[in-house]
Write a protein that holds these residues in place. Structure first.
Motif, PDB file in Angstrom:
ATOM      1  N   ASN A   1      -1.472  -1.129   3.196  1.00 27.40           N
ATOM      2  CA  ASN A   1      -2.499  -0.624   2.269  1.00 27.40           C
ATOM      3  C   ASN A   1      -1.862  -0.069   0.992  1.00 27.40           C
ATOM      4  OD1 ASN A   1      -5.097  -0.085   1.385  1.00 27.40           O
ATOM      5  ND2 ASN A   1      -5.153   1.955   2.312  1.00 27.40           N
TER       6      ASN A   1
ATOM      7  N   ARG B   1      -5.164  -6.338   9.455  1.00 27.05           N
ATOM      8  CA  ARG B   1      -3.787  -5.884   9.204  1.00 27.05           C
ATOM      9  C   ARG B   1      -2.810  -6.520  10.190  1.00 27.05           C
ATOM     10  NH1 ARG B   1      -6.277  -0.951   7.374  1.00 27.05           N
ATOM     11  NH2 ARG B   1      -5.680  -0.642   5.199  1.00 27.05           N
TER      12      ARG B   1
ATOM     13  N   GLU C   1     -10.305 -10.621   5.638  1.00 24.99           N
ATOM     14  CA  GLU C   1     -11.036  -9.353   5.529  1.00 24.99           C
ATOM     15  C   GLU C   1     -12.534  -9.601   5.467  1.00 24.99           C
ATOM     16  OE1 GLU C   1     -11.245  -5.286   2.800  1.00 24.99           O
ATOM     17  OE2 GLU C   1      -9.730  -6.808   2.394  1.00 24.99           O
TER      18      GLU C   1
ATOM     19  N   TYR D   1      -1.016  -5.586   1.998  1.00 25.45           N
ATOM     20  CA  TYR D   1      -2.255  -5.388   2.750  1.00 25.45           C
ATOM     21  C   TYR D   1      -1.990  -4.630   4.046  1.00 25.45           C
ATOM     22  CZ  TYR D   1      -6.907  -6.259   4.569  1.00 25.45           C
ATOM     23  OH  TYR D   1      -8.183  -6.078   5.036  1.00 25.45           O
TER      24      TYR D   1
ATOM     25  N   ASN E   1      -5.363 -12.953   3.107  1.00 30.10           N
ATOM     26  CA  ASN E   1      -5.772 -11.633   3.592  1.00 30.10           C
ATOM     27  C   ASN E   1      -7.182 -11.290   3.111  1.00 30.10           C
ATOM     28  OD1 ASN E   1      -3.090 -11.322   4.595  1.00 30.10           O
ATOM     29  ND2 ASN E   1      -2.445 -10.709   2.541  1.00 30.10           N
TER      30      ASN E   1
END
Length: 520
Positions: free
Chosen positions: A119, A291, A276, A116, A272
């Protein structure tokens, strides 16, 4: 060192002090997504596991740890003195061996966080790339520990604060704000949802995840010898701890379950996913914050892994000194790190990572297989612990000990019986695939083959032992006087039972410090 004249440790540990040194075990952010798969019934599982498993393990281990002559060696000493040395070795072997599987679970969580941060979903989705990433991270952390554990405690403490405490607090605050904002939730809160379907064995398998979250508490039992008024303070500390564990894990697990749909939940990256949703709810421009949090979580998990590298091997190191495993494993470097044992441990972790990651079935299957393998191996050790406690209670009641479970033999029997039956039940259902796993054949194959091979290993090793290689065990039990306070914020599974004090002849020759350095 900080001991009384009779060599017993000084009674310096208060109720709050003992609570503090075991508090880190109730804070495990990476377990929340697994809890979330059971919806609102996660509260039921946490309460059940806390009352019928955590409390019995904690109290029975405490009594065994305070028996005169059993204060050091932990599980190996308790089982050896009741069931026999062969079984004591098996218990400590399983306690160590399950860590080698547990490393893989933790590494999956790290990979999920890093995928994550950068990315790069392929890190967590492609089995080959995931396997390579796991190996790189694990071996870098392993080699970082060969220089000694001088700074490991500080790293573990930093990781606990940055990677566990702060993200957990943020998760709870954001989730409460999300709920109060009237946003739609992915689970239902009702009396029916609280109780799991007891007729569906596949739905009950999730219990193993909750048992796993409580595992390791027996490592704190050795500190009962240092407590002020242990008869009152120890059980009180344990009940306080289980209440805190239930509350924090409930809020954390429900936070994930409330915002991430079950069919989209990734067990190794679920935290995560949750952050998000909770953060980008206020605008996509805030995604960079997610992040940063993912990087903090990855650091926390890696700090915990690094503290596990040496700690669990200490107990196995004691069996090497007794000649129960090959003499090569008695060797340590100048930093008192048993390098051959650590390298062997790394090899086992590499094999587990290959089997679990490349075995097929997807990310969630690998994650749940790793968790189940960890639990079934550790549960064998706990079953031996409870059997040993029954033998102590009914055959050796005359042995002197500092702490007794209050309530007499009836309460002792009920508590130990509850712990033993829960252990056996959790062990049995672990071999059924969870309801959220589709490739049930692969799951069961990996778990059964792995367990069958593992269960015979300690007995084969014990039969091949060379009694001529045995030495008297030389070690110093960990106390609050001889270890930096930060050390106690290690998860119990990473602390180890005692400090290594090797025989001079077991220090690798080229690593021995020179006389000049010694004098300095």
């Amino acid at each position: 060192m900080g001991a009384n004249k009779d060599n017993s440790p000084a009674k310096t540990l208060s109720l709050f002090g003992f609570f503090a040194i075991t508090a880190s075990m109730v804070m495990a952010v990476y377990e929340y997504p697994t809890f979330a798969t059971s919806g609102f019934s996660l509260v039921f599982f946490l309460i059940f596991g806390g009352l019928f498993w955590f409390i019995p393990v904690a109290l029975c281990a405490a009594e065994m740890a305070t028996v005169e002559g059993w204060e050091t060696g932990g599980l190996f000493s308790w089982v050896s003195n009741t069931v026999g040395e062969r079984w004591g070795f098996a218990a400590i072997f399983f306690q160590w061996f399950q860590i080698t599987v547990g490393f893989v679970t933790m590494l999956y969580f790290v990979v999920g966080a890093l995928s994550y941060v950068f990315n790069m979903p392929i890190l967590n989705e492609n089995p080959v790339i995931k396997f390579v990433t796991v190996l790189i991270i694990f071996w870098l952390l392993t080699f970082s520990q060969l220089g000694g554990t001088k700074y490991t405690a500080r790293i573990a403490m930093s990781g606990f604060v940055l990677g566990i405490l702060i993200p957990a607090a943020l998760l709870i605050i954001l989730a409460i704000a999300y709920v109060l904002g009237g946003n739609p939730l992915c689970i239902k809160f009702s009396e029916q949802a609280f109780f799991p379907d007891l007729g569906n064995i596949n739905g009950l398998v999730i219990l193993v995840s909750f048992i796993l979250s409580y595992m390791g508490v027996e490592a704190s039992a050795s500190h009962v010898n240092e407590m002020k008024n242990p008869g009152r303070n120890y059980p009180l500390a344990m009940f306080m701890l289980v209440v805190v564990a239930i509350i924090l894990s409930t809020i954390g697990g429900l936070s994930v379950a409330s915002v991430v749909p079950l069919d989209k939940l990734n067990l190794s990256a679920g935290i995560n996913q949750t952050f998000e949703i909770l953060i980008t709810h206020y605008g996509e421009g805030f995604k960079w914050i997610v992040r940063i949090i993912a990087a903090m979580i990855a650091f926390g998990a890696m700090a915990e892994i690094s503290s596990w590298v040496v700690g669990p091997s200490r107990a196995l190191y004691a069996t090497a000194q007794k000649g129960l495993i090959p003499p090569i494993f008695k060797k340590v470097n100048k930093n008192n790190v048993p390098v051959p044992l650590i390298m062997f441990q790394g090899l086992i972790v590499t094999i587990w990572a290959a089997v679990l990651t490349l075995g097929g079935g997807g990310s969630n299957l690998s994650f749940m297989a790793a968790i189940s393998m960890t639990v079934v191996l550790y549960l064998v050790a706990y079953i031996l612990l409870f059997v040993g406690y029954f033998i102590l209670t009914f055959k050796h009641s005359d042995l002197k000990r500092i702490y007794h479970i209050p309530g007499g033999i009836l309460v002792k029997t009920i508590l130990a019986g509850a712990g033993l039956l829960t252990s056996i039940f959790a062990f049995a259902i672990s071999f059924f695939p969870p309801s959220n796993i589709k490739s049930t054949g692969e799951y069961e194959t990996i778990l059964i083959i792995g367990f069958v091979i593992s269960i015979f290993l300690p007995f084969i090793i014990y039969e091949l032992r060379n009694k001529n290689n045995a030495n008297d065990i030389v070690h110093e039990r960990i106390t609050t006087q001889n270890v930096h306070p930060h050390h106690f914020f290690f998860h119990p599974r990473g602390r180890g039972e005692f400090l290594i004090k090797p025989h001079p002849e077991d220090i690798v020759e080229q690593d021995k410090p020179s006389e000049q350095k010694k004098n300095k």
